[in-house]
Structure formats: C-alpha cells, structure tokens
Design an enzyme around this catalytic site. Structure first.
Site, short mmCIF file in Angstrom:
data_model
loop_
_atom_site.label_atom_id
_atom_site.label_comp_id
_atom_site.label_asym_id
_atom_site.label_seq_id
_atom_site.Cartn_x
_atom_site.Cartn_y
_atom_site.Cartn_z
N GLU A 172 0.86 -1.19 0.00
CA GLU A 172 0.00 0.00 0.00
C GLU A 172 0.89 1.24 0.00
OE1 GLU A 172 -3.54 -0.33 0.00
OE2 GLU A 172 -2.75 -2.29 -0.48
N LYS A 187 -9.62 -7.23 4.73
CA LYS A 187 -10.11 -8.21 3.75
C LYS A 187 -11.00 -9.26 4.42
CE LYS A 187 -6.20 -7.38 0.72
NZ LYS A 187 -4.79 -7.66 0.49
N1 HSE Z 1 -1.09 -4.28 -0.37
C1 HSE Z 1 -1.98 -5.33 -0.73
C2 HSE Z 1 -1.29 -6.66 -0.59
C3 HSE Z 1 -2.46 -5.11 -2.14
O1 HSE Z 1 -0.05 -6.67 -0.48
O2 HSE Z 1 -1.95 -7.69 -0.56
C4 HSE Z 1 -3.58 -6.01 -2.57
O3 HSE Z 1 -4.70 -5.87 -1.78
#
Ligand code: HSE
Length: 382
Positions: A172, A187
């Site tokens: 991110e 998630k």
């Molecule tokens: N930063 C997140 C990851 C991107 O590494 O999974 C995908 O959601």
C-alpha cells in the site's frame, strides 16, 4: 458499457489498459488530481464523470476512505454502477454503500478488494446460497507473503524485502497497513460480511510481522517450520463472527508453505462442500485490475451485489478459538506466559505456550509490550 476510472496509480493504469480490449466494455474518462490532466481522457472534476450520460459504471481504484467515499456516494446517486478495489473504503463504509446502491438500483461490487486476482468473495457469495460456511480465511496479503518468503528462502533482511515489495507495486502507499496486518484484517471483514451478513467492526485483532527478525525466521526454518501471515474469520458457536490476523507457523508440507512471493491462498470450509482452496496473485497491477474487470463484466451479466440486503455492522468475538503459540520474548518476562516448553539462550527466551484463546494471546503481548518487552508471537498451525 462505458467505464470511468477514479485514480491512475498502479491499479488504475492496469484497469485502463485492460478496458481498451475488454469485451462489452469501453474506456471512459479517468479522474486524476488537478494539474495531472496531460492526456485528453484524463479529467480532474468528478462532475465530468457523473454528468456524462454515456458513463454506465465507475471503477474506483484510488484507495483511502476520503475522498473515495464522497465520490462513491455521488457516483451512485448519479445512477452509475460502482466497482472498487478499495478495502479500506468497503471495510469502513460498506454497509452504507450497499444500502445506497440498492436504493439507487446500481451495482456495488468489490471483488478486487479481497484476494486480488483470486475470486474469493464471488465464491463465498455463491457458497452462502447453498451451504453453511463454517470458517474462512487464508493468506490474503501479498506484501507480507512476499516478505516472509524472501526472508526464508533468500535469507534477506526485513528492511530490504519491504523495499522490494514496494518497488514491485505490492505494498500500500503506506506499507504500515500491510506489515501491521491491517490490510489483511480489512479483507477478512469483507469476507465475513459476504459470508455471514455481519461486517465486524469492534473486537478485531491484528498482529502483523513488524516484530519478526531474521533470527526468528532462521529458528523456524531449522525446526522445519514456515511462517505465514494468516487471517481468520468464521462463525462462532454463539452466532457471532471472529476476525483476526496473526503470524502462523506451518510444518513443511502444509499447503500454506507452498504459497510463494506475492501469492494469496484463500480458503473456506463449507458444511457440505468441505474445504475449498483458491490460490493466485493477491497483489500487483494486472492481477488486481483483472478482478476489477471481472466485476465490470459481471455487471453486464446482471451481477449487482456482494453483500446481502440486510448486511449489518457487528462486533467480532475472538475468545472462542484457541491455539498454542510460539513466543519469543526477553527471558526476564518468560514466566508471564503459561508454557509447555521453553528454551533460553542468553537474554532471549523462545517458548511454546499452553493453549490460549486468540484474545488472550493478543492481550498478553500487548501487556508485555507496555512493560517494554520486545515480543514476537505466532500460532502453531494445524
Ligand atoms: N497491499 C496489498 C497486498 C495489495 O499486499 O496484498 C492487494 O490488496
């Protein structure tokens, strides 16, 4: 259907490129920051999108809660279908956006927000119709998986592997969300909400990989263990949902050990289907963009919502599930953790705890850290 895109970063560029050749879809305007309109298709005013009668759907790939939430509300109220890869937005405002989209009779889909290219939420939404989903979770952060894998297989240091994950477009904008477990937690909030109609808000627990050292990784490896950052959800016996993230140690041969680089492994267990496992790239430009395109194509086939109509916010309960934990802490604090076995070397103690609930272990680590102890812990996997 003409599709406008909000954001032109790592994922936005991928979505735009894929739209050029997508069946039944065409590129509309792309919203960028003022001063960045260097091509005719780039606009810096949302009005140019909401007032364009040819735009049928909007894909938001900016990330963050604001201004993404205000834009989402305007887009939905303008009667455009809304697709997003933004897990922070859906975790914070998903129930509200689900209601607003239904009132305005437009789609609200966010497959790319959980698992990247892995079609996890779609499959949960299908499974909940015909089976009882007992538990769900897996490896849902590509950045930390890439880091743990590189630390173990290539013997690299934490700082170097984090920089690589950022360079490769997995992390991110602020990688704290990845390494703290927050990204994975968001998630699983979405997955719980899709599977059970409860978007957990309070009582969530996330332990990331910020405390892991190269010495920890070498220690696990010498004993035949592989560390992965695992996220868990599911239904408790009282009907509440659990939602937590923590490092887990798996014995060689466990399927989680074969999840390498930026890959994700999403799994759920249905009462009748048994365990279902889905693997694929969970981060990066094209894997994530492919999930956005999957939702847009789904709209053409009549797909509209991932959350059920009565999806609501709820508290998570992480007191039911228990594990034994590997805990590395200063030897002076070792007696604070009820243990099955312990090895002390100089000032460092590495112990295996007695079975503790997830809530108990996370609270214990918090308490020890408040007293100044440097602690790393990981559950011992099945
Ligand atoms: N930063 C997140 C990851 C991107 O590494 O999974 C995908 O959601």
């Amino acid at each position: 259907m003409k599709v406008a895109v909000l954001g032109y970063g790592t994922v936005g560029v991928g979505v735009y490129e894929m739209l050029v050749s997508a069946k039944g879809l065409e590129c509309g305007p792309v919203l960028v920051r003022p001063g960045k309109e260097d091509k005719a298709f780039k606009v810096s005013s949302l009005d140019a999108i909401t007032s364009d009668p040819e735009v049928g759907a909007v894909a938001e790939v900016m990330g963050g809660i604001e201004p993404a939430f205000s834009y989402a509300c305007q887009v939905i109220k303008a009667g455009k279908h809304f697709v997003t890869s933004n897990k922070a937005l859906v975790a914070a405002k998903g129930v509200e956006l689900n209601r607003l989209a239904r009132e305005n009779k437009v789609a609200f889909l966010f497959s790319a927000a959980c698992g990247g290219a892995v079609p996890f939420l779609h499959n949960l939404a299908l499974a909940r119709e015909s089976d009882e989903i007992l538990s769900l979770g897996g490896i849902l952060n590509g950045t930390t998986n890439y880091m743990l894998d590189a630390m173990q297989r290539l013997g690299l240091d934490y700082g170097d592997v984090l920089a690589d994950a950022q360079r490769l477009g997995y992390a991110e904008a602020d990688p704290t969300a990845d390494v703290s477990g927050m990204d994975a937690l968001r998630k699983i909030m979405l997955a719980d909400a899709v599977a059970y109609g409860k978007l957990p808000k309070d009582g969530l627990l996330n332990e990331g990989i910020e405390s892991i050292t190269a010495a920890d990784v070498a220690h696990f490896q010498s004993r035949g263990y592989t560390c992965r950052l695992l996220v868990s959800g599911g239904k408790n016996s009282d009907g509440s949902v659990c939602a937590y993230v923590e490092p887990v140690l798996f014995r060689s041969g466990a399927p989680e050990c074969s999840v390498l680089e930026n890959y994700n492994m999403a799994k759920y267990e249905g009462k009748n289907s048994g365990r279902i496992v889905l693997m694929g790239q969970g981060a990066g430009r094209y894997p994530t963009a492919s999930a956005v395109l999957r939702d847009l194509s789904g709209i053409l086939r009549g797909e509209r919502y991932m959350f059920e109509e009565d999806c609501e916010e709820a508290a998570a309960n992480n007191a039911e599930i228990q594990h034994c934990y590997y805990v590395r802490l200063p030897a002076a604090f070792a007696s604070s953790v009820p243990s099955e076995s312990a090895e002390t070397s100089g000032e460092v103690c590495r112990l295996i705890s007695k079975a503790l609930s997830v809530k108990e272990m996370h609270a214990l680590a918090k308490e020890l850290r408040e007293k100044g102890a440097k602690v790393f812990f990981a559950a011992i996997g099945e």
